[in-house]
Design a protein around this motif. Structure first.
Motif, PDB file in Angstrom:
ATOM      1  N   ARG A   6       0.823  -1.216   0.000  1.00 41.35           N
ATOM      2  CA  ARG A   6       0.000   0.000   0.000  1.00 41.35           C
ATOM      3  C   ARG A   6       0.852   1.259   0.000  1.00 41.35           C
ATOM      4  O   ARG A   6       0.457   2.289  -0.544  1.00 41.35           O
ATOM      5  N   HIS A   7       2.043   1.188   0.609  1.00 40.37           N
ATOM      6  CA  HIS A   7       2.870   2.383   0.757  1.00 40.37           C
ATOM      7  C   HIS A   7       4.055   2.442  -0.203  1.00 40.37           C
ATOM      8  O   HIS A   7       4.676   3.502  -0.336  1.00 40.37           O
ATOM      9  N   ALA A   8       4.353   1.361  -0.876  1.00 43.68           N
ATOM     10  CA  ALA A   8       5.489   1.342  -1.805  1.00 43.68           C
ATOM     11  C   ALA A   8       5.229   2.245  -3.003  1.00 43.68           C
ATOM     12  O   ALA A   8       4.091   2.389  -3.449  1.00 43.68           O
ATOM     13  N   ARG A   9       6.295   2.817  -3.513  1.00 43.83           N
ATOM     14  CA  ARG A   9       6.193   3.582  -4.753  1.00 43.83           C
ATOM     15  C   ARG A   9       6.208   2.627  -5.940  1.00 43.83           C
ATOM     16  O   ARG A   9       5.408   2.758  -6.846  1.00 43.83           O
ATOM     17  N   SER A  10       7.160   1.662  -5.904  1.00 44.85           N
ATOM     18  CA  SER A  10       7.279   0.757  -7.049  1.00 44.85           C
ATOM     19  C   SER A  10       7.723  -0.652  -6.698  1.00 44.85           C
ATOM     20  O   SER A  10       7.595  -1.548  -7.525  1.00 44.85           O
ATOM     21  N   ALA A  11       8.264  -0.879  -5.483  1.00 41.56           N
ATOM     22  CA  ALA A  11       8.842  -2.197  -5.199  1.00 41.56           C
ATOM     23  C   ALA A  11       8.719  -2.592  -3.728  1.00 41.56           C
ATOM     24  O   ALA A  11       8.774  -1.748  -2.832  1.00 41.56           O
ATOM     25  N   VAL A  12       8.569  -3.906  -3.535  1.00 43.03           N
ATOM     26  CA  VAL A  12       8.580  -4.530  -2.204  1.00 43.03           C
ATOM     27  C   VAL A  12       9.501  -5.740  -2.300  1.00 43.03           C
ATOM     28  O   VAL A  12       9.432  -6.501  -3.260  1.00 43.03           O
ATOM     29  N   GLU A  13      10.356  -5.915  -1.304  1.00 39.80           N
ATOM     30  CA  GLU A  13      11.315  -7.024  -1.296  1.00 39.80           C
ATOM     31  C   GLU A  13      11.204  -7.764   0.034  1.00 39.80           C
ATOM     32  O   GLU A  13      11.157  -7.140   1.100  1.00 39.80           O
ATOM     33  N   VAL A  14      11.176  -9.095  -0.027  1.00 42.05           N
ATOM     34  CA  VAL A  14      11.099  -9.935   1.166  1.00 42.05           C
ATOM     35  C   VAL A  14      12.368 -10.781   1.250  1.00 42.05           C
ATOM     36  O   VAL A  14      12.809 -11.351   0.249  1.00 42.05           O
ATOM     37  N   GLN A  15      12.928 -10.851   2.450  1.00 39.69           N
ATOM     38  CA  GLN A  15      14.104 -11.684   2.691  1.00 39.69           C
ATOM     39  C   GLN A  15      13.882 -12.465   3.978  1.00 39.69           C
ATOM     40  O   GLN A  15      13.201 -11.996   4.893  1.00 39.69           O
ATOM     41  N   ALA A  16      14.451 -13.654   4.044  1.00 36.71           N
ATOM     42  CA  ALA A  16      14.349 -14.466   5.261  1.00 36.71           C
ATOM     43  C   ALA A  16      15.699 -15.115   5.524  1.00 36.71           C
ATOM     44  O   ALA A  16      16.423 -15.493   4.597  1.00 36.71           O
ATOM     45  N   SER A  17      16.022 -15.254   6.800  1.00 32.92           N
ATOM     46  CA  SER A  17      17.268 -15.897   7.193  1.00 32.92           C
ATOM     47  C   SER A  17      17.106 -16.463   8.599  1.00 32.92           C
ATOM     48  O   SER A  17      16.104 -16.230   9.271  1.00 32.92           O
ATOM     49  N   ARG A  18      18.106 -17.190   9.026  1.00 36.34           N
ATOM     50  CA  ARG A  18      18.131 -17.727  10.381  1.00 36.34           C
ATOM     51  C   ARG A  18      19.276 -17.064  11.120  1.00 36.34           C
ATOM     52  O   ARG A  18      20.387 -16.986  10.606  1.00 36.34           O
ATOM     53  N   GLU A  19      18.982 -16.581  12.308  1.00 32.81           N
ATOM     54  CA  GLU A  19      20.001 -15.994  13.178  1.00 32.81           C
ATOM     55  C   GLU A  19      19.893 -16.713  14.514  1.00 32.81           C
ATOM     56  O   GLU A  19      18.962 -16.457  15.274  1.00 32.81           O
ATOM     57  N   GLY A  20      20.808 -17.639  14.750  1.00 31.78           N
ATOM     58  CA  GLY A  20      20.729 -18.461  15.945  1.00 31.78           C
ATOM     59  C   GLY A  20      19.460 -19.287  15.895  1.00 31.78           C
ATOM     60  O   GLY A  20      19.193 -19.974  14.922  1.00 31.78           O
ATOM     61  N   GLY A  21      18.650 -19.209  16.913  1.00 33.72           N
ATOM     62  CA  GLY A  21      17.398 -19.953  16.964  1.00 33.72           C
ATOM     63  C   GLY A  21      16.206 -19.172  16.439  1.00 33.72           C
ATOM     64  O   GLY A  21      15.067 -19.553  16.670  1.00 33.72           O
ATOM     65  N   GLN A  22      16.475 -18.060  15.744  1.00 37.76           N
ATOM     66  CA  GLN A  22      15.375 -17.230  15.264  1.00 37.76           C
ATOM     67  C   GLN A  22      15.281 -17.220  13.746  1.00 37.76           C
ATOM     68  O   GLN A  22      16.296 -17.209  13.037  1.00 37.76           O
ATOM     69  N   LEU A  23      14.049 -17.192  13.276  1.00 36.78           N
ATOM     70  CA  LEU A  23      13.730 -16.947  11.880  1.00 36.78           C
ATOM     71  C   LEU A  23      13.542 -15.441  11.753  1.00 36.78           C
ATOM     72  O   LEU A  23      12.770 -14.847  12.506  1.00 36.78           O
ATOM     73  N   VAL A  24      14.279 -14.824  10.848  1.00 40.50           N
ATOM     74  CA  VAL A  24      14.209 -13.379  10.656  1.00 40.50           C
ATOM     75  C   VAL A  24      13.637 -13.121   9.264  1.00 40.50           C
ATOM     76  O   VAL A  24      14.208 -13.554   8.269  1.00 40.50           O
ATOM     77  N   ILE A  25      12.504 -12.446   9.214  1.00 44.88           N
ATOM     78  CA  ILE A  25      11.865 -12.094   7.950  1.00 44.88           C
ATOM     79  C   ILE A  25      11.836 -10.581   7.849  1.00 44.88           C
ATOM     80  O   ILE A  25      11.320  -9.905   8.737  1.00 44.88           O
ATOM     81  N   SER A  26      12.397 -10.061   6.755  1.00 44.66           N
ATOM     82  CA  SER A  26      12.413  -8.618   6.507  1.00 44.66           C
ATOM     83  C   SER A  26      11.553  -8.305   5.301  1.00 44.66           C
ATOM     84  O   SER A  26      11.645  -8.982   4.276  1.00 44.66           O
ATOM     85  N   VAL A  27      10.732  -7.279   5.435  1.00 43.76           N
ATOM     86  CA  VAL A  27       9.909  -6.789   4.332  1.00 43.76           C
ATOM     87  C   VAL A  27      10.290  -5.322   4.127  1.00 43.76           C
ATOM     88  O   VAL A  27      10.102  -4.500   5.017  1.00 43.76           O
ATOM     89  N   ASP A  28      10.858  -5.026   2.952  1.00 48.15           N
ATOM     90  CA  ASP A  28      11.290  -3.670   2.609  1.00 48.15           C
ATOM     91  C   ASP A  28      10.389  -3.097   1.524  1.00 48.15           C
ATOM     92  O   ASP A  28       9.955  -3.830   0.633  1.00 48.15           O
ATOM     93  N   ASP A  29      10.145  -1.797   1.601  1.00 44.39           N
ATOM     94  CA  ASP A  29       9.453  -1.121   0.507  1.00 44.39           C
ATOM     95  C   ASP A  29      10.202   0.166   0.189  1.00 44.39           C
ATOM     96  O   ASP A  29      11.084   0.586   0.932  1.00 44.39           O
ATOM     97  N   ASP A  30       9.857   0.773  -0.934  1.00 47.81           N
ATOM     98  CA  ASP A  30      10.508   2.010  -1.351  1.00 47.81           C
ATOM     99  C   ASP A  30       9.580   3.216  -1.217  1.00 47.81           C
ATOM    100  O   ASP A  30       9.719   4.203  -1.920  1.00 47.81           O
ATOM    101  N   GLY A  31       8.654   3.115  -0.279  1.00 49.42           N
ATOM    102  CA  GLY A  31       7.707   4.206  -0.042  1.00 49.42           C
ATOM    103  C   GLY A  31       8.290   5.289   0.843  1.00 49.42           C
ATOM    104  O   GLY A  31       9.505   5.376   1.032  1.00 49.42           O
ATOM    105  N   PRO A  32       7.430   6.114   1.446  1.00 49.91           N
ATOM    106  CA  PRO A  32       7.899   7.234   2.255  1.00 49.91           C
ATOM    107  C   PRO A  32       8.443   6.829   3.621  1.00 49.91           C
ATOM    108  O   PRO A  32       9.117   7.617   4.283  1.00 49.91           O
TER     109      PRO A  32
END
Length: 107
Positions: free
Chosen positions: A43-69
């Motif tokens: 809803r807030h992105a200008r043109s792109a959204v990117e999702v990344q996932a990784s494991r850090e120790g015992g945690q699942l880390v999910i990042s959602v980036d957008d190019d909005g304001p």
């Protein structure tokens, strides 16, 4: 999200998941959390959204980036008040918002 936000013609990207990466919880809970983050990013992105996932120790880390304001740093604490699992809001490399989920990883 492609269908829901088709009129916006966003570039929705996802990094390939590392082998064996899994959430130690209910799939429906993960879908709800991730769905909310993706919907907000779209809803807030200008043109792109990117999702990344990784494991850090015992945690699942999910990042959602957008190019909005983004969200001004002074207002980020208010946004986090309702969410229990949303741990990190920061500026995305693309200039918008980066939201990170820190969840228990399976295995």
């Amino acid at each position: 999200m492609n269908r829901l936000h088709a009129a916006r013609h966003l570039d929705l990207g996802a990094q390939a998941l590392p082998p064996g990466l899994a959430f130690a919880g209910d799939a429906q809970d993960l879908e709800e959390m991730l769905g909310n983050l993706l919907d907000n990013a779209c809803r807030h992105a200008r043109s792109a959204v990117e999702v990344q996932a990784s494991r850090e120790g015992g945690q699942l880390v999910i990042s959602v980036d957008d190019d909005g304001p983004g969200i001004p740093e002074a207002q980020r604490a208010r946004v986090l008040q309702r969410g229990v699992r949303l741990e990190v809001l920061a500026r995305a490399d693309a200039g918008g918002l980066r939201a990170r989920l820190l969840l228990p990883a399976a295995g």
